[in-house]
Design a protein around this motif. Sequence first.
Motif, PDB file in Angstrom:
ATOM      1  N   SER A  17       0.903  -1.226  -0.275  1.00  0.00           N
ATOM      2  CA  SER A  17       0.058   0.063   0.082  1.00  0.00           C
ATOM      3  C   SER A  17       0.752   1.381   0.527  1.00  0.00           C
ATOM      4  O   SER A  17       1.645   1.471   0.506  1.00  0.00           O
ATOM      5  N   ASN A  18       0.283   2.500  -0.656  1.00  0.00           N
ATOM      6  CA  ASN A  18       1.067   3.310  -0.560  1.00  0.00           C
ATOM      7  C   ASN A  18       0.744   4.205   1.028  1.00  0.00           C
ATOM      8  O   ASN A  18      -0.049   4.393   1.691  1.00  0.00           O
ATOM      9  N   LEU A  19       2.510   4.121   1.597  1.00  0.00           N
ATOM     10  CA  LEU A  19       2.183   4.320   3.398  1.00  0.00           C
ATOM     11  C   LEU A  19       1.453   5.645   3.701  1.00  0.00           C
ATOM     12  O   LEU A  19       0.986   5.835   4.312  1.00  0.00           O
ATOM     13  N   ASP A  20       2.151   6.317   2.669  1.00  0.00           N
ATOM     14  CA  ASP A  20       1.344   8.052   3.342  1.00  0.00           C
ATOM     15  C   ASP A  20      -0.291   8.125   3.331  1.00  0.00           C
ATOM     16  O   ASP A  20      -0.368   8.964   4.514  1.00  0.00           O
ATOM     17  N   ASP A  21      -0.241   7.864   1.694  1.00  0.00           N
ATOM     18  CA  ASP A  21      -2.089   7.674   2.335  1.00  0.00           C
ATOM     19  C   ASP A  21      -2.581   6.724   3.007  1.00  0.00           C
ATOM     20  O   ASP A  21      -4.111   6.906   4.267  1.00  0.00           O
ATOM     21  N   ALA A  22      -1.938   5.417   2.953  1.00  0.00           N
ATOM     22  CA  ALA A  22      -2.590   4.795   4.655  1.00  0.00           C
ATOM     23  C   ALA A  22      -2.567   5.621   5.921  1.00  0.00           C
ATOM     24  O   ALA A  22      -3.552   5.562   6.687  1.00  0.00           O
ATOM     25  N   GLN A  23      -1.022   6.065   6.422  1.00  0.00           N
ATOM     26  CA  GLN A  23      -1.389   6.815   7.300  1.00  0.00           C
ATOM     27  C   GLN A  23      -2.135   7.979   7.439  1.00  0.00           C
ATOM     28  O   GLN A  23      -2.569   7.871   8.438  1.00  0.00           O
ATOM     29  N   LYS A  24      -2.666   9.190   6.525  1.00  0.00           N
ATOM     30  CA  LYS A  24      -3.614  10.073   6.921  1.00  0.00           C
ATOM     31  C   LYS A  24      -5.036   9.339   6.248  1.00  0.00           C
ATOM     32  O   LYS A  24      -5.591   9.683   7.471  1.00  0.00           O
ATOM     33  N   LEU A  25      -4.425   8.354   6.050  1.00  0.00           N
ATOM     34  CA  LEU A  25      -6.168   7.876   5.482  1.00  0.00           C
ATOM     35  C   LEU A  25      -6.786   7.243   7.555  1.00  0.00           C
ATOM     36  O   LEU A  25      -7.768   7.603   8.536  1.00  0.00           O
ATOM     37  N   LEU A  26      -5.483   6.596   8.088  1.00  0.00           N
ATOM     38  CA  LEU A  26      -5.700   5.648   9.617  1.00  0.00           C
ATOM     39  C   LEU A  26      -6.116   7.206  10.908  1.00  0.00           C
ATOM     40  O   LEU A  26      -6.411   6.955  11.225  1.00  0.00           O
ATOM     41  N   ASP A  27      -5.176   8.476  10.631  1.00  0.00           N
ATOM     42  CA  ASP A  27      -5.347   9.613  11.149  1.00  0.00           C
ATOM     43  C   ASP A  27      -6.984   9.788  11.213  1.00  0.00           C
ATOM     44  O   ASP A  27      -7.559  10.125  12.339  1.00  0.00           O
ATOM     45  N   PHE A  28      -7.995  10.039  10.143  1.00  0.00           N
ATOM     46  CA  PHE A  28      -8.442  10.437   9.455  1.00  0.00           C
ATOM     47  C   PHE A  28      -9.545   9.487  10.327  1.00  0.00           C
ATOM     48  O   PHE A  28     -10.762   9.744  10.838  1.00  0.00           O
ATOM     49  N   MET A  29      -9.216   8.490  10.614  1.00  0.00           N
ATOM     50  CA  MET A  29     -10.419   7.501  11.182  1.00  0.00           C
ATOM     51  C   MET A  29     -10.492   7.222  12.440  1.00  0.00           C
ATOM     52  O   MET A  29     -11.017   6.597  12.926  1.00  0.00           O
ATOM     53  N   LEU A  30      -8.526   8.184  12.404  1.00  0.00           N
ATOM     54  CA  LEU A  30      -8.689   7.162  14.520  1.00  0.00           C
ATOM     55  C   LEU A  30      -9.478   8.461  15.429  1.00  0.00           C
ATOM     56  O   LEU A  30      -9.256   9.149  16.476  1.00  0.00           O
ATOM     57  N   ALA A  31      -9.425   9.811  14.174  1.00  0.00           N
ATOM     58  CA  ALA A  31     -10.112  11.410  15.268  1.00  0.00           C
ATOM     59  C   ALA A  31     -11.431  10.898  16.117  1.00  0.00           C
ATOM     60  O   ALA A  31     -12.060  10.200  15.616  1.00  0.00           O
ATOM     61  N   PRO A  32     -11.311  11.688  16.733  1.00  0.00           N
ATOM     62  CA  PRO A  32     -12.915  11.117  18.433  1.00  0.00           C
ATOM     63  C   PRO A  32     -13.984  11.067  17.272  1.00  0.00           C
ATOM     64  O   PRO A  32     -14.707   9.969  17.244  1.00  0.00           O
ATOM     65  N   GLU A  33     -13.951  11.709  15.750  1.00  0.00           N
ATOM     66  CA  GLU A  33     -15.258  12.516  16.006  1.00  0.00           C
ATOM     67  C   GLU A  33     -15.390  11.084  14.976  1.00  0.00           C
ATOM     68  O   GLU A  33     -16.785  10.306  15.084  1.00  0.00           O
ATOM     69  N   ALA A  34     -14.659  10.356  13.997  1.00  0.00           N
ATOM     70  CA  ALA A  34     -14.975   9.447  13.468  1.00  0.00           C
ATOM     71  C   ALA A  34     -15.452   8.343  13.919  1.00  0.00           C
ATOM     72  O   ALA A  34     -16.380   7.696  14.510  1.00  0.00           O
ATOM     73  N   ALA A  35     -14.211   7.993  15.060  1.00  0.00           N
ATOM     74  CA  ALA A  35     -13.877   7.228  15.753  1.00  0.00           C
ATOM     75  C   ALA A  35     -15.506   6.560  16.574  1.00  0.00           C
ATOM     76  O   ALA A  35     -15.960   5.465  17.094  1.00  0.00           O
ATOM     77  N   ILE A  36     -15.557   7.419  16.889  1.00  0.00           N
ATOM     78  CA  ILE A  36     -16.837   7.558  18.373  1.00  0.00           C
ATOM     79  C   ILE A  36     -18.383   6.949  17.091  1.00  0.00           C
ATOM     80  O   ILE A  36     -19.277   6.294  17.955  1.00  0.00           O
ATOM     81  N   ALA A  37     -18.509   7.723  16.314  1.00  0.00           N
ATOM     82  CA  ALA A  37     -19.823   7.601  15.373  1.00  0.00           C
ATOM     83  C   ALA A  37     -19.615   6.574  15.263  1.00  0.00           C
ATOM     84  O   ALA A  37     -20.948   5.851  15.094  1.00  0.00           O
ATOM     85  N   VAL A  38     -18.335   5.122  14.451  1.00  0.00           N
ATOM     86  CA  VAL A  38     -18.198   4.022  14.332  1.00  0.00           C
ATOM     87  C   VAL A  38     -18.703   3.207  15.607  1.00  0.00           C
ATOM     88  O   VAL A  38     -19.715   2.050  15.229  1.00  0.00           O
ATOM     89  N   ALA A  39     -18.386   3.788  16.464  1.00  0.00           N
ATOM     90  CA  ALA A  39     -18.184   3.154  17.661  1.00  0.00           C
ATOM     91  C   ALA A  39     -20.419   2.836  18.260  1.00  0.00           C
ATOM     92  O   ALA A  39     -20.849   2.440  18.362  1.00  0.00           O
ATOM     93  N   ILE A  40     -21.028   4.335  18.040  1.00  0.00           N
ATOM     94  CA  ILE A  40     -22.419   4.442  18.366  1.00  0.00           C
ATOM     95  C   ILE A  40     -22.973   3.100  17.418  1.00  0.00           C
ATOM     96  O   ILE A  40     -23.753   2.589  17.491  1.00  0.00           O
ATOM     97  N   GLY A  41     -22.565   3.355  16.056  1.00  0.00           N
ATOM     98  CA  GLY A  41     -22.454   2.543  14.838  1.00  0.00           C
ATOM     99  C   GLY A  41     -23.014   1.120  15.245  1.00  0.00           C
ATOM    100  O   GLY A  41     -23.942   0.075  14.478  1.00  0.00           O
ATOM    101  N   GLN A  42     -21.660   0.742  15.732  1.00  0.00           N
ATOM    102  CA  GLN A  42     -21.603  -1.169  15.299  1.00  0.00           C
ATOM    103  C   GLN A  42     -21.028  -1.172  16.826  1.00  0.00           C
ATOM    104  O   GLN A  42     -21.798  -2.269  16.882  1.00  0.00           O
ATOM    105  N   LYS A  43     -21.827  -0.705  17.858  1.00  0.00           N
ATOM    106  CA  LYS A  43     -22.352  -0.586  18.649  1.00  0.00           C
ATOM    107  C   LYS A  43     -21.096  -1.348  19.569  1.00  0.00           C
ATOM    108  O   LYS A  43     -21.087  -2.391  20.967  1.00  0.00           O
TER     109      LYS A  43
END
Lengths: 286, 263, 386
Positions: free
Chosen positions: C303-329
Amino acid sequence: MQHKIWRPLGLLSPALSAVFLLLVVPVCFVVVYSFWLRAPTGADIPAFQFGNYAKFFEDFFYPSILIRTIRVALETTVICVLMGYIPAYFFYKTETKHKSFLLLLVMLPFWISFIIRTMSWVNILGDTGLFNHLLIKFGILDSPLALLYNEGSVILGLVQYLLPFMILNVYVSLEGIDKSLTEAATSLGCTEWQAFKEVTLPLSLPGLSAGCLLVFVLTAGTYLSPMILGGPGNDMIANLIFKRVIGTLDWPFGSAISVILLGILSIIVFTYNRYLGIAQIFKSMQ
Amino acid sequence: MKKITGWSLIRLYTIFVYVFMFAPIVAVILLSFNPEQFGSFPMKGFSFKWYIKLAQNHDILMAFKNSLILGSLTAVVVTVIGILAAIAFIRYEFPGKNALNTLLLAPIMIPEVILGVALLLFIRWLQQPKSFLLLLIGHVVITLPFVLLVVQARLVGIKREYEEAALSLGASPIQTFKEITLPLLTPAILAGMLFAFTISFDDVTATLFWSTASMQTVPVKIFGMLRNSVSPEINALGTVMLVLTISTPLLAGYLVRKFSRET
Amino acid sequence: MSKDLGKKIDSVFERYKNGDLSRRDFLKFVSITGAAVGLAGGPFGGLTSNAWAAKSIRFDGWGGTTSEAFRKHAFQPFTKATGVKVIDGEFGDMDTYLTRVKASFPPGGEFNLAHLSGLFDYARYVGLDLQVALDESKIPNLKNAMSAMTKPYRAITKGKLSAVPYDYGQTGIAYNTKHISKDKAEKLGASLLWDKDLNKKLGAFGDWRTNIWYAALHTGQNPNDIKDLKAVWNALKEQRKMMKKYWGSGAELMSLLANEEIYATTAWSGRVAALQAQKHPIAFLSPKNCYSWQECIFVMKGSNLDDAQKLLDFMLAPEAAIAVAIGQKYPPSLDPTKVPMPEEVKKLPAFDPTGKLEGYLFADPTYWNAKQLEWAEKWDRIKAGG
């Protein structure tokens, strides 16, 4: 004289090349894999040994599941014949204007995904399902009947899925029979039943045997029905293949089971083609 | 008198078979109107909530469109191929016929899991990425036995003499096929297409392995939902399709009758 | 630009190493045959599209509400910020996905990021040599994740990470409070699943690991170091006789419990939370040494590591992580002492407010992976009644 060979081969070539490329060659991979070894990490080690086949036959476990699979396939086929022939005959004989509509209805269940349809039996046969609910409500039963999660419910789900194939195969065959033949038979003094037995039934055999083959082979390879509708002891051979190939990534052993299953089914289908198949029935009709 | 009783028994039996086949369908339809996700009977209410959700679910609707495209293309391609092959088997004698016939039925003899993985191994070996074309041809191979069996069974019943008569009257083989064989084959062709479409439309296992990320079908979506729970939106989708399939021919019939009366 | 070129050279080299020449000839042969029989090149016409041509990255995850949350909170903002498109795939289940990855060309090449089951699958992917080494300085949001969750990954990949932890949960016991009292459930713990009163009203996840784990608890053993294996098999044989259904998916689990087909079963905490949210009388019991697990976002080799790391950072941002948590419980991997959690997350079963995960027993991947082949097969035999 030569075109006699080339013409059928020309007609067959699209089908043969598609099957060759997408089935025969990939299956060669499966055969090769069935001689390999599996490392504990999940990697595959090329080898040539019969250990995977020996493992299948080392005790009674795998063969007994294979036997069970064939038994369930036979039972399902018989039930499909019993349940499918008469409706197909009805469509052939009926004079209603809505015949094509009734036939269309046969295929309607396919709009609902197989997984959903199979799972919805829980709502019908379960302890709180429709069937038990009605029986208890009308005072026929005190406590619900345990109808789910046994071989019966697996077969039930399979029959519901496969019946349309049987009905339509038989119907298409019946539809090709000249109705004047049965009329001639009755005018010659045959009873309705005799006319059916002597004329209609033999002429519908090609469709019936095609339907049987389809139902049998499809049942033998099924894994979703036992998974969703079966109890603890109702796994079939395809479930084991699924678990070995997908669950534990044991491709070599999974491949070996598949080769064995494929071998047995090929023998059955080949024998069928040879002695009971369409071409054979065709010859006997002439 | 005897004829009538026999016939009504047949009719009764047919109705019984229909009830059996439609039992799970009825449950699915009823539960699509259930406000709760897990229905048991008696239902606790009636709502259109899942239909509204479905109408807003772009993802499932896209998958549905994919399924329709894939199913229709598969049906057309496989029917053409299947008819040609069936003619070869029924109308000609050649060595190795049984073996070839068995071979063409092989796609339903191999569990789809194995077929799915094996094909992936093959295209890996060829160093080719997956594509829609691969998925389509894969489905053609899976559905071929269904078409082949039903067309062969019908073709056997069509008398050779009809074709020979046409040929002796000076028709070309292609003309003969078009004018004589094809019309007689129509029920089998329709049945075959219907089989192919529904099998392709409803296939889970093989499609899961062969589909690309941009070509997800409805069954693949449902399989993905299994881990959490399958949304009753899927029930609603099935119900909508049932209603459309039933109502279209009825409506068409009604319109035809209406217009023919007016003119 | 130079990166793409490098990648192409790499791939050409790979092909050369694999002795590709003869394969190309084979391909040519196949194409010619295909054209000759009227297939116009067979399935391989138009297949030459370059997999790396588009600027995109692929993510595979659970469908439904989980995907929706990712799309809204991570993928769309990520594409806006970087111009890289996220191809959003779905896997049916963990095992099928691994099979697809293993069979893809080149192994893992079609895939980039995936929402995998932690430790067990992480170790399996590493075992297949699919891992990368992430540059953690490029993922600032990773600092908010619990270190208790990253530690086990580092142990497998020698201090490095090939994934970020994302969420966690437990496979505990769900029971119907109308038929089983809370006192009884808590007194019996894992042994509730062996209660004779529940004959034919019991369910269990069909997976070999979960069943062996609970049999170990029932026989008073440490699941990560089972001494008396025979007792485990006997307990499972005994339990099988009382079992109504070994389920295979969350959808089945929920419908079995909601329809009162079964009164008690091993169950995934998030699914029980979903049932509770719909007001079903189902309670979640987390017995001592309850089977805990975590999930991660794994980055695959190639994988392109630069892009992957950026995407991981977006996914770990609290808004995203909390929304996913509520979605999948399932609660997020973010440390609740560093990131404030909403009430909805705090109420989830298995949620740990301390952020230390003490008392959560995870399966030891080395121990369980080594036993997989043998135990999975033995379990199949017991399940079949052998």
